[in-house]
Design a protein around this motif. Structure first.
Motif, mmCIF file in Angstrom:
data_model
loop_
_atom_site.group_PDB
_atom_site.id
_atom_site.type_symbol
_atom_site.label_atom_id
_atom_site.label_comp_id
_atom_site.label_asym_id
_atom_site.label_seq_id
_atom_site.Cartn_x
_atom_site.Cartn_y
_atom_site.Cartn_z
ATOM 1 N N ILE A 24 1.902 0.513 10.402
ATOM 2 C CA ILE A 24 1.521 -0.614 9.552
ATOM 3 C C ILE A 24 0.300 -0.278 8.707
ATOM 4 O O ILE A 24 0.161 -0.758 7.572
ATOM 5 N N PHE A 25 -0.597 0.560 9.209
ATOM 6 C CA PHE A 25 -1.769 0.953 8.430
ATOM 7 C C PHE A 25 -1.359 1.849 7.264
ATOM 8 O O PHE A 25 -1.890 1.719 6.156
ATOM 9 N N MET A 65 -0.145 2.340 1.406
ATOM 10 C CA MET A 65 0.800 2.560 0.318
ATOM 11 C C MET A 65 0.913 1.327 -0.565
ATOM 12 O O MET A 65 1.011 1.438 -1.798
ATOM 13 N N ALA A 66 0.879 0.144 0.032
ATOM 14 C CA ALA A 66 0.931 -1.091 -0.759
ATOM 15 C C ALA A 66 -0.276 -1.197 -1.684
ATOM 16 O O ALA A 66 -0.170 -1.679 -2.821
ATOM 17 N N LEU A 67 -1.433 -0.734 -1.209
ATOM 18 C CA LEU A 67 -2.632 -0.722 -2.047
ATOM 19 C C LEU A 67 -2.464 0.239 -3.219
ATOM 20 O O LEU A 67 -2.895 -0.058 -4.346
ATOM 21 N N VAL A 68 -1.827 1.371 -2.974
ATOM 22 C CA VAL A 68 -1.562 2.335 -4.050
ATOM 23 C C VAL A 68 -0.617 1.726 -5.090
ATOM 24 O O VAL A 68 -0.850 1.842 -6.299
ATOM 25 N N THR A 112 -8.980 4.627 -2.566
ATOM 26 C CA THR A 112 -9.059 4.170 -1.179
ATOM 27 C C THR A 112 -7.686 4.183 -0.519
ATOM 28 O O THR A 112 -7.536 4.608 0.634
ATOM 29 N N GLY A 113 -6.676 3.707 -1.246
ATOM 30 C CA GLY A 113 -5.315 3.719 -0.720
ATOM 31 C C GLY A 113 -4.830 5.124 -0.438
ATOM 32 O O GLY A 113 -4.213 5.393 0.601
ATOM 33 N N LEU A 114 -5.122 6.059 -1.351
ATOM 34 C CA LEU A 114 -4.717 7.448 -1.154
ATOM 35 C C LEU A 114 -5.438 8.066 0.042
ATOM 36 O O LEU A 114 -4.840 8.808 0.829
ATOM 37 N N LEU A 115 -6.719 7.761 0.181
ATOM 38 C CA LEU A 115 -7.489 8.295 1.304
ATOM 39 C C LEU A 115 -6.941 7.788 2.640
ATOM 40 O O LEU A 115 -6.706 8.579 3.569
ATOM 41 N N MET A 166 -0.796 11.696 -2.275
ATOM 42 C CA MET A 166 -1.947 12.042 -3.101
ATOM 43 C C MET A 166 -1.577 13.113 -4.125
ATOM 44 O O MET A 166 -1.928 13.011 -5.306
ATOM 45 N N THR A 167 -0.839 14.135 -3.690
ATOM 46 C CA THR A 167 -0.462 15.231 -4.589
ATOM 47 C C THR A 167 0.436 14.737 -5.715
ATOM 48 O O THR A 167 0.226 15.073 -6.894
#
Length: 510
Positions: A139-140, A145-148, A170-173, A186-187
């Protein structure tokens, strides 16, 4: 008319919230056994400064991503309840996922009613709640991914004003720390950003890329270098444990098809029918989001197709894509509806699809609830019980072989565990091993205790490998000292064996 549409939208959102409340009341408050693996790593880091499975042994990376072990260390260090604390945070991640999905649709310009329908479809999926309280990282990773997707949904403003650079980074991190697939995300995102070369002369765009680099790229690169050095392996042991010897594992393909069929097929088919000729224009208007999403999905499907997806409960490996797929379906439908308002036949089509999808969700709720009910009690009545029994009765320093579930047994016993589930054992992940080498590895451990899973209460009835181990004459050095079943009478037991000491060992013990 507008008032009736708004009222219907609010009703659907209220219905979605009601489904969530009912789900949490009815579904077992379960924890998947694999979650305890990450908890054990987190505790070892806190107490001994070692992020490894067995202390004072060669390091092995048997968790999926470092985020959950670090979160476990934090909660334990603060003196907070670990298992329920992770669940509370998981529910927060669920709310973030639903909220970000709604916000993404709003950014894309979709009307309130369509947003409400998507929220309803997402909230009606039982796997949303299943993963929020499973205790694992799923879920995290989904929330990250939803943030991205939210950050990428407004690409023009993203580049021209730099807005959402920090949320995107932040989403990618978080995605990269939660799962190795996050590194792929990220890539792919960086590649897509670089393709927008027309913005390279913009100071805003350069500052935007710098934020991405400082917040996400450099920390993830540093983490990847560290973990490769720390564990001496490029990929986690879990990837090796799930590796498939052939080109494509048809079981993984079938698992993905089932996921799409249950949760995405009808909404997508309806969206394509409504979108019509406007679909291509819709795709072109969101090339960045479409490029990142499709690239990430393709990359993961290639990896999953070449893997054994052990513990793919609730479509765990595919579930993080569900918000993206529902957003995409709604976006495609919106293009056609904006050009040609819904006629009466199309309204009937939408209502029929929505009704059928809700029936499917109800069917899936029944199936997932049945799975969670027996699995929850297997963990509680068997795995945790055996772990606590060993913690109380086994001499300190005893070595235990766990065949097959090592998470809760390892966490609650606190003993050295040889994980025959492969997730935490580098030797056993070698695909070229024959049964004789595996048996030699088993008996070469000279473990004081052995925990064997079985489909029978009186004998060991499990995998061919387990049967071969038990049939070996060397297994006669072990005597059975206990059997644990579950209160829901599911045909699954844990057999505990103790090694019979040799005359010399017996004399030493005396």
């Amino acid at each position: 008319m507008r008032d009736s549409t708004r009222s219907l939208s609010y009703f659907l959102i209220l219905l979605a919230a009601s489904i969530g409340i009912v789900a949490f009341v009815c579904l077992p408050w379960w924890t998947v056994d694999d979650a305890y693996i990450s908890y054990r790593y987190g505790r070892n880091l806190l107490t001994n400064g070692e992020l490894t499975w067995n202390l004072s042994e060669p390091r092995v990376e048997g968790y999926t991503g470092i985020f959950l072990p670090l979160l476990s260390t934090l909660l334990l260090g603060l003196g907070l309840p670990l298992v329920n604390g992770i669940k509370v945070l998981g529910i927060a991640a669920l709310l973030a996922t639903v909220g970000l999905t709604y916000a993404t649709l709003r950014r894309l310009g979709l009307p309130l009613l369509m947003r409400a329908v998507v929220v309803l479809l997402l909230s009606a999926a039982p796997i949303l709640y299943e993963h929020s309280i499973s205790g694992l990282e799923t879920i995290f990773f989904t929330a990250a991914m939803a943030l991205v997707w939210w950050a990428l949904s407004d690409s023009e403003q993203l580049f021209q004003t730099g807005r959402s650079a920090i949320p995107l980074a932040t989403g990618l991190l978080l995605a990269g720390l939660s799962r190795p697939e996050g590194i792929a995300l990220m890539t792919i995102t960086l590649i897509q950003l670089i393709l927008y070369h027309r913005y390279f002369n913009s100071l805003i765009f350069k500052a935007f890329l710098l934020k991405i680099a400082l917040i996400a790229v450099l920390p993830l690169m540093a983490y990847w270098v560290w973990r490769t050095t720390y564990y001496g392996a490029w990929l986690p042991n879990t990837f090796a444990a799930k590796a498939y010897a052939g080109w494509i594992n048809i079981d993984s393909v079938i698992a993905f098809c089932k996921f799409v069929g249950y949760y995405c097929f009808l909404p997508t088919a309806c969206a394509v029918a409504l979108g019509g000729r406007q679909i291509w224009n819709q795709i072109k208007s969101q090339k960045l989001m479409v490029g990142v999403g499709s690239g990430m999905l393709a990359c993961c499907l290639i990896a999953y197709g070449h893997s054994h997806l052990w513990m793919n409960y609730g479509s765990r490996f595919f579930f993080p894509f569900l918000p993206m797929l529902l957003i995409g379906a709604a976006w495609l439908a919106h293009g056609g509806i904006a050009q040609h308002p819904l006629s009466k036949p199309k309204k009937v089509l939408v209502l029929t699809v929505l009704t059928l999808q809700m029936v499917i969700m109800a069917y899936r709720f029944k199936q997932e609830a049945a799975f969670l009910n027996y699995y929850h009690w297997i963990v509680q009545d068997e795995l945790i019980a055996v772990g606590e029994h060993l913690q109380k009765t086994a001499p300190p320093g005893s070595k235990v072989i766990s065949y097959m579930d090592a998470g809760a047994i390892g966490y609650y016993s606190g003993l050295s565990i040889v994980d025959f589930g492969r997730l935490n054992d580098r030797f056993l992940v070698d695909p070229s091993l024959g049964i004789d080498a595996i048996k030699d590895h088993f008996f070469g451990q000279e473990a004081a205790f052995v925990v064997m899973s079985s489909a029978a209460a009186d004998v060991i009835d499990y995998t061919d490998e387990a049967m071969a181990i038990v049939a070996d004459q060397r297994f006669m050095q072990y005597e059975r000292v206990g059997v644990w079943g579950n209160r829901v009478d599911y045909p699954y037991w844990q057999h505990l064996f103790r090694r019979i000491p040799s005359p010399i060992e017996g004399a030493q013990q005396k």
